[in-house]
Design an enzyme around this catalytic site. Structure first.
Site, PDB file in Angstrom:
ATOM      1  CB  CYS A  18      21.079 101.166  12.803  1.00  0.00           C
ATOM      2  SG  CYS A  18      22.767 100.978  12.173  1.00  0.00           S
TER       3      CYS A  18
ATOM      4  CB  CYS B 213      26.686  98.546  12.738  1.00  0.00           C
ATOM      5  SG  CYS B 213      25.804  99.114  14.207  1.00  0.00           S
TER       6      CYS B 213
ATOM      7  CG  HIS C 185      40.743  91.057  16.026  1.00  0.00           C
ATOM      8  ND1 HIS C 185      42.115  91.134  16.060  1.00  0.00           N
ATOM      9  CD2 HIS C 185      40.400  90.945  14.730  1.00  0.00           C
ATOM     10  CE1 HIS C 185      42.590  91.072  14.829  1.00  0.00           C
ATOM     11  NE2 HIS C 185      41.573  90.956  14.003  1.00  0.00           N
ATOM     12  CD  GLU C 186      41.372  85.973  13.005  1.00  0.00           C
ATOM     13  OE1 GLU C 186      41.660  84.767  13.095  1.00  0.00           O
ATOM     14  OE2 GLU C 186      41.651  86.659  12.014  1.00  0.00           O
TER      15      GLU C 186
ATOM     16  CB  CYS D 260      21.804  97.519  11.023  1.00  0.00           C
ATOM     17  SG  CYS D 260      23.218  97.380  12.157  1.00  0.00           S
TER      18      CYS D 260
ATOM     19  CB  CYS E 122      44.424  88.575  13.206  1.00  0.00           C
ATOM     20  SG  CYS E 122      44.025  89.564  11.741  1.00  0.00           S
ATOM     21  CG  HIS E 123      49.400  89.331   9.467  1.00  0.00           C
ATOM     22  ND1 HIS E 123      50.765  89.353   9.668  1.00  0.00           N
ATOM     23  CD2 HIS E 123      49.155  88.186   8.781  1.00  0.00           C
ATOM     24  CE1 HIS E 123      51.319  88.285   9.123  1.00  0.00           C
ATOM     25  NE2 HIS E 123      50.365  87.558   8.580  1.00  0.00           N
ATOM     26  CB  THR E 124      44.536  93.338  12.563  1.00  0.00           C
ATOM     27  OG1 THR E 124      44.139  93.133  11.212  1.00  0.00           O
ATOM     28  CG2 THR E 124      44.060  94.708  13.012  1.00  0.00           C
TER      29      THR E 124
ATOM     30  NE  ARG F 115      35.505 102.911  13.616  1.00  0.00           N
ATOM     31  CZ  ARG F 115      36.635 103.157  14.287  1.00  0.00           C
ATOM     32  NH1 ARG F 115      36.627 103.136  15.606  1.00  0.00           N
ATOM     33  NH2 ARG F 115      37.749 103.404  13.658  1.00  0.00           N
TER      34      ARG F 115
ATOM     35  NE  ARG G  75      44.096  84.427  11.229  1.00  0.00           N
ATOM     36  CZ  ARG G  75      44.597  85.334  10.395  1.00  0.00           C
ATOM     37  NH1 ARG G  75      45.832  85.210   9.940  1.00  0.00           N
ATOM     38  NH2 ARG G  75      43.858  86.378  10.018  1.00  0.00           N
TER      39      ARG G  75
ATOM     40  CB  CYS H 240      23.121  98.086  16.697  1.00  0.00           C
ATOM     41  SG  CYS H 240      22.422  99.211  15.470  1.00  0.00           S
TER      42      CYS H 240
ATOM     43  CB  CYS I 125      39.379  88.837  11.922  1.00  0.00           C
ATOM     44  SG  CYS I 125      40.151  90.220  11.048  1.00  0.00           S
TER      45      CYS I 125
END
Length: 730
Positions: A446, A457, A411-412, A449, A389-391, A461, A723, A441, A521
């Site tokens: 929360c 959520c 993260h993907e 959520c 991913c570009h992130t 964090r 991708r 969660c 993502c």
């Protein structure tokens, strides 16, 4: 051949005088009906052509069923690069070769979108040197009628029933990425007869059957009389290969085929004398079998007619094949040996390879690291596939204000649970999961959520942003004990990683993990920006800035939402082809409008601007352009792209005073653990196609995770990559 029933592509026939028949054809055993299952033989690739992101290939192979060399063509959709695909077999009509439907049938776009292969067999043996095989168009070469001949001189070679039902499927499933047992069948004219009779004789072998202008009652028409008398020795024997007669003799509907789709042109010159759909309809009505015969005024017997309705038939088959796949009793759980290995490592540190980012703007380094066991509320997973991913690159390039080094990016991913920490109840070892950087969660306190207004959520964090697990420590370390930071709560550029239970979306194990990772993502974000954040309505106008994977997902979602006009904007015109295939009605390059702000160009195209605009670039100047091309009075602009650290948005307040709305989205507004499994199910059902996003597939070789991941980064920088999926384990 100029005959009107087929726009035939000329194919040269082997000479019968090159060498004696005995030397030219050497069957491994005497071919007499009933035939044993012929063993798959090696295939020789003769040609290959790209089409709609997939590939049309032509193969030849030695055939035991026909005692000679057979030819077939096959279309491999983009999905074939990710895993086995279901197969539609298309049987052609009199005088045709494998080329006719492949070149003129118009099936490829629909097959690419549905993720199905289509196989185009030849219609008979060729060059078998059987006396009389080349004397007429409706007997012998090009006219095998999809039966096994029992009469001389045809019986040694004209065994198309065995070839189509046994030999060819075995060869295709053994040599190509075809899903075992997931097949359906269709055809035209003589091929329509073949499709119907083969399906009726083997109802459990095919998920669906359809036909274009089929010979519905061949034992009662001239074409059938001639073929059956020659091949079977008696025209009356043809009733055993007659769809109408088979259905009448059965006396009951096929539970396997809730509907049979037939398209018939009313100006077909063979309709009254040779095709007789009314006979099949009468037999079907008597036994309660649903047969949908769609009659079309002006339609003839040519591929002009066939191509007009090919997309409908592909969708008809794709839906049935998806249902068959869902109902299949296939064991997709992790094998016992893998679970046993997981049991050995549970609760213990694992040494594995990872692509470690030691510093910004440095290539990833392949390192042996230690992954600690999961703590309470955590799970350890074995990463199987990871999409770039570009992130990830954004952080590696030093643009992320929260970027910490050394770290493990990624993260993907698609992963399998190896072990779980105390208190984990939602997943177990062996479960397939997609790690999600946006947790869910579902805690009773929360409010995030509980609210339908957001998916943000905040449960973990603060620690996630600090590069550690919820207890404030890392699960990664070097061999000499130095800690390595986590990234986005995922860190999937490692053979094993630890994530919070609330970050794991458990998915259907039938979903290939090298495809499931796309929902971690970018693709999910683009879809959700349209469906959740902006709720684009049917008939809306949309502008999409940036046609990478996220932007194309926005295009795809807008098209599925019923947007009437979708304008794609990108500097790279090479992206316009796939953008148009996914739904863009217009594609614009700012380079073609130098001196004129692109927002003015879009407003000029639409008079007042678009109803919805989406920035998928991360460039704050483009974000402004996206806002300012939104419709006066009600236009909404959604920021999806992540800007570099310290960048600020600017626009005249008047843009907002005059009714425009500026908003943003994270993970497309999806509540991760609830939504990702639903997206996967829609993909498995054939409703949501994602295969086209994977333009590059890279395997980890020799445990060098970094080399494969660096190659994926290079591909993503290349401009032609949506991708790049790196597969760690299969």
């Amino acid at each position: 051949d100029p005959k009107p029933w087929s726009a035939t592509t000329s194919t040269s026939r082997p000479s019968c005088h090159v060498r004696p028949v005995e030397a030219q054809y050497t069957p491994l055993y005497s071919l007499r009906s009933p035939h044993p299952n012929p063993a798959p033989s090696p295939m020789e690739l003769k040609s290959s052509n790209k089409a709609f992101g997939g590939e049309l290939r032509k193969y030849t192979h030695a055939s035991e069923a026909t005692g000679g060399t057979m030819t077939f063509s096959v279309y491999l959709p983009p999905a074939a690069a990710l895993g086995p695909c279901p197969v539609i077999y298309y049987l052609s009509g009199l005088t045709c070769t494998d080329d006719n439907a492949a070149q003129k049938g118009g099936a490829f776009k629909a097959c690419a979108e549905a993720g199905v292969m289509m196989v185009f067999p030849d219609t008979s043996p060729r060059g078998a040197c059987v006396a009389g095989e080349d004397e007429s168009y409706d007997l012998g070469t090009g006219a095998g009628f999809y039966v096994d001949a029992t009469a001389a001189p045809w019986s040694d070679h004209y065994n198309m029933y065995t070839y189509i039902t046994k030999e060819l499927p075995a060869l295709v499933e053994a040599s190509l990425p075809a899903a075992p047992g997931l097949k359906s069948i269709t055809g035209h004219s003589m091929g329509g007869h073949g499709a119907l009779t083969i399906a009726f004789k083997n109802p459990d072998a095919y998920a669906a059957v359809s036909a274009f202008a089929p010979i519905c009652n061949p034992s009662a028409v001239p074409w059938g009389h001639k073929a059956f008398a020659a091949y079977l020795g008696d025209a009356a024997a043809g009733k055993a290969h007659d769809a109408t007669e088979l259905l009448a003799a059965r006396g009951a509907a096929f539970a396997q085929f809730p509907d049979i789709l037939i398209d018939q042109g009313m100006d077909d010159q063979f309709l009254a004398e040779q095709l007789k759909p009314e006979a099949l309809e009468a037999a079907a009505k008597k036994v309660g079998q649903k047969v949908t015969v769609r009659r079309h005024a002006g339609g003839d017997h040519s591929y002009f007619f066939i191509s007009s309705y090919m997309e409908d038939h592909v969708k008809f088959h794709a839906k049935a094949l998806a249902a068959a796949a869902a109902a299949a009793t296939v064991d997709v759980t992790v094998d016992p040996a893998t679970l046993a290995e997981f049991a050995k490592t549970a609760g213990k540190p694992i040494q594995c390879k990872a692509a470690v980012a030691w510093a910004a703007n440095k290539p990833l380094s392949n390192e042996t690291i230690i992954v600690a066991p999961p703590q309470a509320g955590e799970i350890r997973v074995k990463v199987m596939s990871n999409a770039m991913c570009h992130t990830d690159i954004y952080t590696l390039d030093g643009h992320d204000p929260e970027g910490l080094f050394p770290c493990i990016l990624g993260h993907e991913a698609g992963a399998v649970v190896e072990s779980v920490g105390a208190g984990v109840t939602s997943v177990a070892p062996g479960d397939h999961v997609v790690p999600c950087y946006t947790p869910q969660c579902n805690g009773p306190s929360c409010i995030f959520c509980a609210s339908p207004k957001t998916n943000l959520c905040p449960a973990i964090r603060s620690t996630q942003g600090a590069g550690v697990m919820p207890d404030g420590t890392s699960r990664f370390s070097t061999l000499d004990g130095k800690p390595i930071f986590h990234f986005m709560g995922c860190s999937t550029f490692s053979e094993y990683t630890v994530i919070a239970e609330i970050s794991a979306a458990k998915i259907n194990p039938r979903m290939p993990l090298n495809k499931a990772c796309l929902f971690g993502c970018g693709v999910a974000t683009g879809l959700g920006a349209v469906w959740n954040t902006c709720k684009v309505e049917a008939g809306s106008s949309v502008a999409v800035f940036g046609l990478g994977a996220v932007g194309l997902a926005v295009v795809q979602a807008a098209k599925m939402a019923g947007a009437s006009r979708i304008i794609g904007i990108d500097l790279n015109k090479d992206k316009f082809t796939v953008a148009g295939q996914l739904g863009c009605t217009d594609c614009v390059s700012p380079l073609d409008h130098s001196g004129t702000p692109i927002q003015q160009v879009i407003v000029g195209m639409t008079k007042w601007g678009v109803d919805y605009s989406f920035d998928c670039t991360g460039n704050v100047d483009v974000m402004r352009s996206a806002l300012e091309c939104a419709h006066r009075g009600w236009g909404e602009s959604c920021v999806i792209g992540v800007a570099a650290a310290g960048k600020m948005l600017t626009t005249r307040p008047f843009q907002l005073v005059t009714g425009r709305v500026w908003k943003g989205t994270a993970f497309g507004g999806w509540k991760s653990r609830s939504a990702v499994p639903r997206l996967v199910e829609r993909c498995l059902a054939g409703e949501l196609l994602v295969d086209h996003y994977v333009t590059h597939s890279i395997d980890v070789e020799g445990g060098d995770v970094a080399a494969a991941t660096n190659a994926a980064i290079h591909a993503l920088h290349g401009g032609d990559c949506l991708r790049a999926v790196v597969t760690y384990a299969k």
